[in-house]
Write an enzyme that holds these catalytic residues in place. Structure first.
Site, mmCIF file in Angstrom:
data_model
loop_
_atom_site.group_PDB
_atom_site.id
_atom_site.type_symbol
_atom_site.label_atom_id
_atom_site.label_comp_id
_atom_site.label_asym_id
_atom_site.label_seq_id
_atom_site.Cartn_x
_atom_site.Cartn_y
_atom_site.Cartn_z
ATOM 1 N N TYR A 83 0.848 -1.192 0.000
ATOM 2 C CA TYR A 83 0.000 0.000 0.000
ATOM 3 C C TYR A 83 0.887 1.247 0.000
ATOM 4 O O TYR A 83 1.631 1.505 0.952
ATOM 5 C CB TYR A 83 -0.918 0.038 1.221
ATOM 6 C CG TYR A 83 -1.906 -1.097 1.316
ATOM 7 C CD1 TYR A 83 -2.255 -1.876 0.209
ATOM 8 C CD2 TYR A 83 -2.515 -1.399 2.529
ATOM 9 C CE1 TYR A 83 -3.166 -2.910 0.314
ATOM 10 C CE2 TYR A 83 -3.431 -2.436 2.643
ATOM 11 C CZ TYR A 83 -3.755 -3.193 1.528
ATOM 12 O OH TYR A 83 -4.654 -4.216 1.640
ATOM 13 N N GLY A 84 0.792 2.003 -1.075
ATOM 14 C CA GLY A 84 1.639 3.185 -1.193
ATOM 15 C C GLY A 84 3.102 2.842 -1.287
ATOM 16 O O GLY A 84 3.955 3.692 -1.037
#
Length: 343
Positions: A64-65
């Protein structure tokens, strides 16, 4: 206020009734969800509100990210709570870069990924490490022998870097094979399954859910609101998105997940039932899930405090049997997403 619940029957770990998914917290513009990501200051107010409501279980992932989510989540938790007052889950397996060894569940990547997550989180140990997919179902990576993955996961537990193991979307036969192989070798077994399950995707009711219920494995579904479909974000069709997320790149992902002919008719019934109870559609969709006795701590995502408050309130909603039947009766089986691509 949320209550604490035991995460399945195979561990003593207690978590809050809801788990806060943190995919949308990190560095705006970074990663596949970058066009609807909140920065650390925007995330802080949500974390504070969640803690005030009794939520102490947080879920993130290295991908995530591309690491930004773990950095933000780790910083906020270290700032807001003592270490023994929260439970942090993170996931590994998906590619973190273009190099051949920067993803998958080989021994090399398991060891390196856990150390990298700990560094980004700023912690000495991870409470709950989840494999994002089966060792032989990671895109662009070789089909790693499950014995290699399971022994490496066992070793990070015995090294004190991880306390509990969990798994995510896979076929029930694959999960059964993992559990039995770990048991045969005396390795650490998985205490949870984070699978794809909601009112408009119920294929998990065939095998995975009954298997986990029978064997004491906690079920903590992701996307309980079908990525906004069950909240009304799509207003009856994929081309009617009413939020940043439903109008952005994430819409393509959502369309790829939901192929049922009755998807939006079911969503309309959620709206209808919500009016009967004087609740928001999201609350009814979540209450339907929470009313299933085998479900523990669904993973919910929010971008506003009002959304969080609604979902917390949903834990006190009990649906009448007739309403449950009404919500469920339109569902028609669809091909299991794991068999045609990537759930």
């Amino acid at each position: 206020m949320l209550k604490a619940v035991q995460l399945g029957r195979n561990s003593g770990l207690r978590v809050s009734e809801l788990c806060l998914g943190t995919m949308n917290f990190g560095e705006p513009g970074r990663g596949h969800q970058g066009d609807w990501t909140l920065d650390i200051d925007e995330a802080r107010v949500i974390f504070k509100a969640a803690i005030d409501k009794g939520l102490f279980y947080f879920d993130c992932a290295d991908v995530y990210g591309l690491g930004a989510c773990e950095r933000v989540v780790g910083e906020l938790l270290r700032e807001l709570l003592p270490r023994d007052e929260y439970v942090i889950a993170t996931k590994i397996a998906n590619p973190m870069g273009s190099h051949p060894n920067q993803g998958g569940l080989s021994r090399k990547h398991v060891m390196e990924a856990v150390d990298a997550s700990l560094e980004r989180l700023g912690l000495d140990y991870i409470d709950h490490l989840v494999i994002h997919r089966h060792p032989q179902a990671i895109r662009s990576h070789v089909e790693t022998p499950i014995e290699e993955s399971l022994e490496a996961l066992h070793d990070v537990v015995k090294a004190g870097k991880v306390l509990y193991l969990g798994a995510s979307s896979m076929f029930a036969w694959q999960f059964t094979e993992l559990q039995l192989t770990a048991e045969r070798h005396g390795w650490t077994k998985f205490i949870s399954m984070q699978n794809h399950y909601n009112l408009v995707y119920r294929e998990e009711e065939r095998e995975m859910n009954p298997y986990c219920e029978r064997t004491g494995v906690a079920l903590m579904p992701w996307s309980p609101l079908a990525r906004g479909i069950l909240t009304g974000s799509y207003k009856g069709g994929f081309d009617h998105g009413a939020t940043d997320r439903s109008q952005g790149r994430d819409r393509v992902r959502t369309e790829g997940l939901y192929h049922g002919s009755a998807t939006f008719d079911i969503a309309d019934r959620v709206v209808e039932i919500s009016k009967k109870y004087g609740k928001a559609p999201a609350q009814i969709a979540l209450a339907w899930l929470l009313n299933k006795p085998q479900i523990d701590a669904p993973v919910v995502g929010v971008s506003k405090i009002t959304q969080l408050e609604q979902l917390v309130d949903a834990t006190d909603v009990t649906l009448e049997d007739d309403d449950v039947e009404y919500l469920e009766e339109l569902y028609e089986p669809v091909q299991n997403l794991l068999s045609i691509g990537y759930s």
